[in-house]
Design a protein around this motif. Structure first.
Motif, short mmCIF file in Angstrom:
data_model
loop_
_atom_site.label_atom_id
_atom_site.label_comp_id
_atom_site.label_asym_id
_atom_site.label_seq_id
_atom_site.Cartn_x
_atom_site.Cartn_y
_atom_site.Cartn_z
N ASP A 317 -11.49 -9.61 7.15
CA ASP A 317 -10.62 -8.61 7.52
C ASP A 317 -10.55 -7.28 6.57
OD1 ASP A 317 -7.55 -6.64 7.68
OD2 ASP A 317 -7.40 -6.92 5.74
N ARG A 318 -11.37 -7.88 5.89
CA ARG A 318 -12.25 -6.04 4.80
C ARG A 318 -13.30 -5.65 5.19
NH1 ARG A 318 -12.25 -2.27 2.88
NH2 ARG A 318 -13.13 -1.38 1.48
N MET A 319 -14.04 -6.13 6.75
CA MET A 319 -14.80 -5.14 6.65
C MET A 319 -14.87 -4.69 7.46
SD MET A 319 -18.53 -7.92 7.68
CE MET A 319 -19.23 -8.57 6.19
N ALA A 321 -11.41 -3.44 7.95
CA ALA A 321 -10.79 -2.04 7.50
C ALA A 321 -11.76 -0.89 7.24
CB ALA A 321 -10.33 -2.71 5.81
N LEU A 325 -10.21 -0.91 11.29
CA LEU A 325 -9.52 -2.01 11.75
C LEU A 325 -8.62 -3.31 11.12
CD1 LEU A 325 -12.27 -2.04 15.14
CD2 LEU A 325 -9.74 -1.59 14.99
N SER A 326 -8.66 -4.54 11.84
CA SER A 326 -7.84 -5.56 10.60
C SER A 326 -8.38 -6.97 11.29
CB SER A 326 -6.54 -5.19 10.12
OG SER A 326 -5.62 -6.85 11.75
N GLY A 327 -8.67 -7.34 10.06
CA GLY A 327 -9.30 -8.58 10.95
C GLY A 327 -8.22 -9.44 11.72
N PHE B 49 -14.80 -8.80 -1.61
CA PHE B 49 -15.31 -7.57 -0.97
C PHE B 49 -14.75 -6.69 -1.87
CE2 PHE B 49 -16.63 -9.41 3.13
CZ PHE B 49 -17.88 -9.54 2.62
N ALA B 50 -15.05 -5.07 -1.30
CA ALA B 50 -14.25 -4.28 -2.20
C ALA B 50 -12.75 -3.94 -2.38
CB ALA B 50 -14.87 -2.84 -1.80
N ASP B 53 -9.69 -6.89 -0.99
CA ASP B 53 -8.55 -6.94 -0.14
C ASP B 53 -9.52 -8.76 1.01
OD1 ASP B 53 -6.13 -6.77 0.12
OD2 ASP B 53 -6.91 -3.74 1.19
N PRO B 54 -8.57 -8.53 1.96
CA PRO B 54 -6.94 -8.92 1.68
C PRO B 54 -6.65 -9.98 0.21
CG PRO B 54 -8.19 -10.03 3.46
CD PRO B 54 -8.94 -9.49 3.11
N ARG B 67 -2.51 -7.76 2.97
CA ARG B 67 -3.10 -6.63 2.63
C ARG B 67 -2.71 -6.17 0.85
NH1 ARG B 67 -5.90 -2.55 6.79
NH2 ARG B 67 -6.84 -4.40 7.02
#
Lengths: 619, 85
Positions: A317-319, A321, A325-327, B49-50, B53-54, B67
């Motif tokens: 998800d973080r990547m 984002a 986009l989302s996970g 990661f930075a 999140d999530p 999130r």
């Protein structure tokens, strides 16, 4: 007069085990289609009541409530209410509840029961609940809900006979009584009631899901989780290439043998050429990729069935984002490595429309299995089989680079799109992480069979037709003696015209010729090249004996081959993908946009590749 | 304290949610999952990661990923262990 067959629908929260129950109740006799107007899959199967009466059982998409927020949930609501065109209102609703998530699932259950439709409840996965130390009294639940409740374990077929009988009884009872809708209550009231009902029905409860917690501790670990995911993905792609090889070689031998057998039995004629050069060479060159597709889907279906896919979405998800986009987009994009069609269809679970649209638009850039035939043939012909490091071959490295090019391209495009055409509020990521489960062989087998069948049907129909059409266009009008057959043909004339536009990116006539029918599906490029060179070589015994790879090597330069590869990273050459994108976005606007930007990218990428390679003196 | 500030593994009760801070569909989805005032939750995992999140939140026997934006709209009160049972 015979009565209309009973229609029953499986309704429940996501992860209630509906699909496993559906498979257990109907076996492999399932029909998969789409609801008219939307691409939500309609899964229906047949089940026989103890009275011998058939029931059409429909598996509805999982839903959290009747106030729908995604296209999937909208279909569920419409079918239950009898508003869905092409689907009779179900006579009986089979409400599926996950026993170990009772309180949560009772919220939606109350909403459905309130409608007053004939309802039976399947208290599903009681074995998993018991494993977690949770014992539930179905009788208490039945009293509280006012509808029949049956404890079921789909995989062990526990409670299925009772449930089936109850479907018939519920319908008979409904015919005797008027429907009686119950008073509506608000969501907080429903939640309070769910809490009370669940507490009353739970006989004993010990410490909760220890196994899940322990697994999650490792798999969702901030530092260990991502490397585990990447290692797993590496194994998946490794398996797709290495495990499939013996099967693919076997299929190839069968296809070759079939061609030889036909050559030996039929007299030399244009008709024999159609069978061998057209149908067997064309369709056969595509069918050999079945093992790779089956292996990739095996991993994707397993990841979904075990519950790991949702964890992968969490980790990614973080990547995602980072590019807006989302996970949730990770699952459709991963599926797109097998094929963009199921990938685009999997975007239905993305609730945010802008998020979903962006995912649809970039999905075709994921290296789907249809590109593999093209990549494999070109790489084998042009890239030397050298080692560039311990265990790393140059050919594999080039293939890896092509995958990476697609992923990087997709991420960059997503970044740009989310700041321009699909601009909108930052998309969120809200997703239930289902319990871990061992996948059952039967559910996996049914899923794999369905994917394989879709692929073979495509090869048998569309690719078959396109190959024959191309063969005809290549052979007519017939060339004068001494003249090149391809230049004289209709297809050759078309390709010569297209070649003018494609010359700056290094394409010759044969390459231009290959990408025309490959508009239907990318893998057709290989069968087209095979057919083209088979036709042009048919007067020359030596050339005929040459394998496709050697044919290519004698006619193309390395720069041209690299340009051809770059083209296929981006070019949206797949009619089915375009058709699915049109259905999913309800119009031609977005598929047209997709075609335009992907062809532009393909042209630019090929142009840059060709001239860079030429400047580097790669020949 | 908001949900995103809750230490990992500490049980807490959601005191109130500022639904106006969230997109309507997302608010509806969170409510459907039971994340609403009065619910008992535990923060189970954070991304690496930075932005960390999530987040993964345990509610009942369910784990829900969301999130930090969503968690920030939820005021929580940690439940003191001795006050349980």
């Amino acid at each position: 007069m015979s009565r209309m067959p009973i229609v029953a629908a499986l309704v429940g929260n996501p992860n209630a085990g509906k699909s496993a129950l559906f498979n257990a109740l109907t076996g492999a006799r399932q029909k998969i289609a789409n609801y008219p107007g939307v691409t939500v899959e309609r899964k229906a199967g047949r089940l026989i009541l103890p009275t011998g009466e058939p029931v059409e059982l429909v598996d509805l998409p999982g839903s959290y409530g009747l106030g729908s927020t995604s296209p999937d949930e909208e279909v569920t609501r419409k079918v239950i209410m009898g508003e869905q065109t092409g689907q009779a209102q179900p006579d009986v609703i089979v409400l599926v509840l996950d026993s170990s998530n009772l309180e949560q699932h009772l919220v939606f259950a109350q909403e459905v029961i309130e409608l007053g439709r004939p309802t039976v409840v399947a208290l599903n996965m009681v074995d998993l609940a018991e494993r977690d130390g949770l014992v539930i009294d179905p009788a208490a639940l039945e009293t509280a809900l006012g509808v029949p409740v049956f404890a079921t374990v789909a995989v062990r077929r526990r409670g299925l006979a009772e449930l089936t009988a109850a479907i018939g009884e519920a319908r008979d009872r409904a015919q005797a009584h008027e429907a009686n809708p119950r008073p509506h209550v608000t969501l907080p009231e429903r939640r309070m009631l769910a809490h009370e009902i669940a507490n009353a029905a739970i006989i004993s409860e010990t410490a909760k899901h220890r196994i899940h917690a322990r697994l999650d501790k490792a798999l969702l670990h901030p530092w260990a989780g991502p490397p585990i995911l990447f290692a797993l993905l590496f194994v998946v792609f490794q398996a797709v290439f290495t495990w499939a090889t013996p099967f693919a070689d076997g299929l190839e031998a069968v296809v070759g043998g079939l061609g030889d057998a036909v050559k030996a039995t039929l007299p030399d004629s244009l008709f024999r050429d159609l069978i061998t050069d057209g149908i067997i060479a064309g369709v056969g060159s595509v069918v050999v990729f079945l093992p790779q597709i089956v292996i990739l889907f095996f991993f994707i279906l397993t990841m979904e069935a075990t519950g790991y896919m949702a964890r992968a979405a969490f980790l990614m998800d973080r990547m995602m984002a980072g590019v807006g986009l989302s996970g949730r987009s990770f699952i459709p994009l991963l599926s797109s490595f097998a094929c963009a069609i199921p990938g685009i269809m999997a975007t239905r679970s993305i609730t945010d429309p802008k998020d979903r649209l962006t995912t649809i638009l970039i999905a075709p850039m994921m290296t789907c299995s249809a590109r593999l035939p093209v990549y494999a043939v070109i790489i084998a012909a042009f890239i030397p089989n050298n080692k560039v490091g311990p265990g790393i071959g140059l050919q594999g490295l080039v293939l890896f680079a092509l995958y990476v090019a697609g992923i990087v391209g997709a991420m960059l495009v997503a970044l740009v799109l989310r700041r321009s055409v699909t601009k909108g509020a930052a998309s969120g990521f809200i997703m239930e992480l289902p319990k871990y489960q061992l996948p059952t062989v039967k559910d996996l087998a049914i899923g794999l069979w369905q994917r394989a069948w879709i692929f073979l049907r495509r090869a048998g129909t569309m690719i078959f037709t396109v190959t024959i059409a191309l063969w005809i266009l290549l052979n007519f009008p017939r060339a004068e003696p001494g003249q090149d057959q391809i230049n004289a043909s209709v297809a050759g004339t078309l390709a010569n015209g297209l070649a003018v536009v494609l010359e700056p990116i290094g394409f010759n006539r044969d390459m231009s010729l290959a990408i025309i029918p490959a508009m239907a599906a990318r893998e057709v490029a290989v069968s087209s090249l095979a057919t083209t060179y088979a036709v042009s070589a048919s007067d020359d015994e030596d050339a005929q004996a040459m394998a496709l790879g050697d044919q290519l090597k004698s006619r193309w330069t390395l720069s041209m081959a690299l340009s051809f590869l770059a083209w296929f990273v981006f070019a949206p050459q797949c009619l089915s993908t375009i058709a699915v994108a049109r259905r999913e976005t309800n119009g031609w606007k977005w598929p047209a946009f997709m075609l335009a930007y992907l062809f532009a990218l393909a042209y630019l990428a090929s142009f840059a590749t060709f001239w860079t390679a030429t400047a580097l003196g790669l020949g | 304290m908001t949900l995103d500030q809750l230490p990992l593994g500490t049980p807490a009760r959601i005191a109130s949610v500022d639904w106006s801070a969230l997109v309507a569909e997302e608010a509806q989805r969170l409510q459907a999952l039971g994340l609403d005032a009065g619910a008992r939750v535990t923060l189970a995992y954070r991304g690496v990661f930075a932005g960390r999140d999530p987040l993964a939140v345990e509610i009942g026997r369910m784990t829900v990923a969301l999130r930090r934006v969503h968690a920030r709209a939820m005021i929580v009160e940690p439940i003191i262990e001795s006050a349980r049972a």
